[in-house]
Enzyme design. Structure first.
Site: not given
Length: 440
Positions: A25-26, A29
């Protein structure tokens, strides 16, 4: 001992799965942020004290003690205050919470690197960066569920016979009394190991088809085509009508106002199936996965209702909803039970437990995807909503011939963000309590 080790293994697999999901998920980003030139000084899994880290280039990568999430630090998340709207100060001239947070964020920008601040990105680039994590969880959830159902398979009843009931039992425990008639299947000569090919002319491929065909034929004589030891033969089965408990969509018995099970007449042949792991056909996967995504979105949209039902179950006013919201404690319990069910006994194959664990991790990623769509800070959906509002505001300004209003001032949302964080903590604690006193 095997059960305990398998239970612990399920929890460990869940923790590692959550950590990997958060890490990806990170990355969703960080990767676009770096591609767009934003400075990224930190990428960590977990919160609290550092356990391990290393630095590569300008970014420190590492793991922290509390694995309840993770973060990627983007420089310049908060824009400078507008000249006509300075941050408030107290009577001593000290900046308030908003001003202090803004000052700290701007202090991270090194001289000459002002162009690398996140707030300077265009709206489309901001959307790509902030939606990257959300979409990563969506893709990961879809892939995990697709692998669980389409590659490993689903443990389900087949059209092969496991047990032929010797009688139509009149006893509550299912045992045969001398006066009980022979079951239709036994009378017709069906045996364990027979594979049902068709029932009353209707082709069957799984146990659901067999049940539907029996119900459709009713108590009329039905021609049943079976395969036994590689050869096909035809038998005649005449089902009888018996009273059987009515079950809801989740398989639980339906009860009346007094709590007694509700029964209804239905055709009875006296068969039970062999269970086996079966892969879903590729053509079936989109509908099943789509249903999972839609169900998750619906659960998040009705989260207050789900929380109310969970609290009611915790207080003993109603049964716990098996499809309701749970905490990490509840998910851990499910993971342990999935991993340990039948371990060492051979009653549930390993493939079934692997499929269930993959499905659980997939559902968890879909939940992270749906929850982060909520348009409130500090969730990713709050940043996406801010970028969308920035685009709309700039478009309206251009249409009216006004100057560019600049980036949305997300710093002014910090008081609301604190309220949201507080509510999330309270919700998490409530769900932990419910999962302890009224587990699924």
């Amino acid at each position: 001992m095997t059960q305990i080790l398998a239970y612990a293994a399920g929890i460990i697999i869940l923790i590692v799965g959550i950590a990997v999901s958060v890490a990806l998920h990170e990355l969703g980003h960080m990767i676009p942020a770096k591609r767009f030139g934003v400075k990224v000084p930190e990428y960590f899994i977990g919160f609290g004290p550092r356990i391990w880290s290393f630095k590569r280039g300008e970014t420190e990568y590492g793991v922290k003690a509390v694995w309840l999430g993770g973060y990627v630090k983007l420089v310049g998340m908060l824009p400078p205050a507008r000249p006509d709207r300075p941050d408030k100060r107290d009577k001593n001239g000290e900046l308030g919470m908003v001003g202090q947070a803004r000052a700290e964020a701007l202090a991270e920008i090194e001289p000459g690197e002002e162009h690398r601040a996140f707030y300077r990105l265009s709206v489309p680039k901001k959307l790509v960066v902030m939606a990257g994590g959300i979409l990563t969880n969506l893709v990961l959830g879809i892939v995990l569920i697709a692998v669980a159902l389409g590659v490993v398979g689903v443990y389900k009843p087949t059209s092969t016979v496991a047990v032929v009931a010797p009688c139509v039992s009149s006893q509550s425990d299912g045992q045969c009394a001398d006066s009980d008639p022979v079951s239709p299947a036994a009378q017709a000569g069906l045996r364990p190991g027979d594979t049902i090919v068709s029932w009353d002319g209707a082709p069957v491929s799984d146990w659901e088809d067999v049940q539907a065909a029996i119900a459709s034929a009713g108590t009329d004589s039905a021609t049943v085509l079976i395969e036994r030891e590689g050869r096909r033969q035809t038998l005649t089965v005449t089902a009888v009508e018996v009273e059987r408990p009515v079950r809801d969509d989740t398989g639980r018995p339906v009860t009346d106002a007094s709590g007694k099970p509700v029964t209804a007449p239905r055709p009875f042949a006296g068969l039970s199936p062999v269970w086996d792991t079966q892969r879903l056909a590729p053509a079936e996967l989109p509908a099943v996965v789509g249903q999972s995504v839609w169900g998750t979105l619906k659960a998040i949209a009705t989260l207050p209702v789900g929380l109310y039902k969970a609290v009611a179950a915790g207080l003993g006013y109603q049964e716990r909803d098996a499809e309701g919201v749970v905490s990490l404690v509840g998910i851990g319990r499910v993971a342990g039970e999935v991993s340990s069910s039948g371990a060492g006994e051979g009653t549930i194959p390993l493939s079934m437990r692997v499929s269930s664990m993959l499905t659980l991790l997939g559902a968890l990623n879909l939940a992270l995807f749906a929850f982060n769509l909520v348009p409130l800070l500090p969730l990713d959906g709050g940043h996406v909503a801010g970028a969308c509002w920035e685009a709309l505001r700039r478009a309206l300004a251009r249409a009216a011939g006004r100057p560019d209003p600049g980036p949305v001032d997300t710093a002014r949302m910090l008081p609301l963000t604190q309220v949201v964080v507080g509510l999330l903590i309270v919700m998490a604690l409530i769900l932990v309590w419910v999962d302890l006193v009224a587990p699924i």
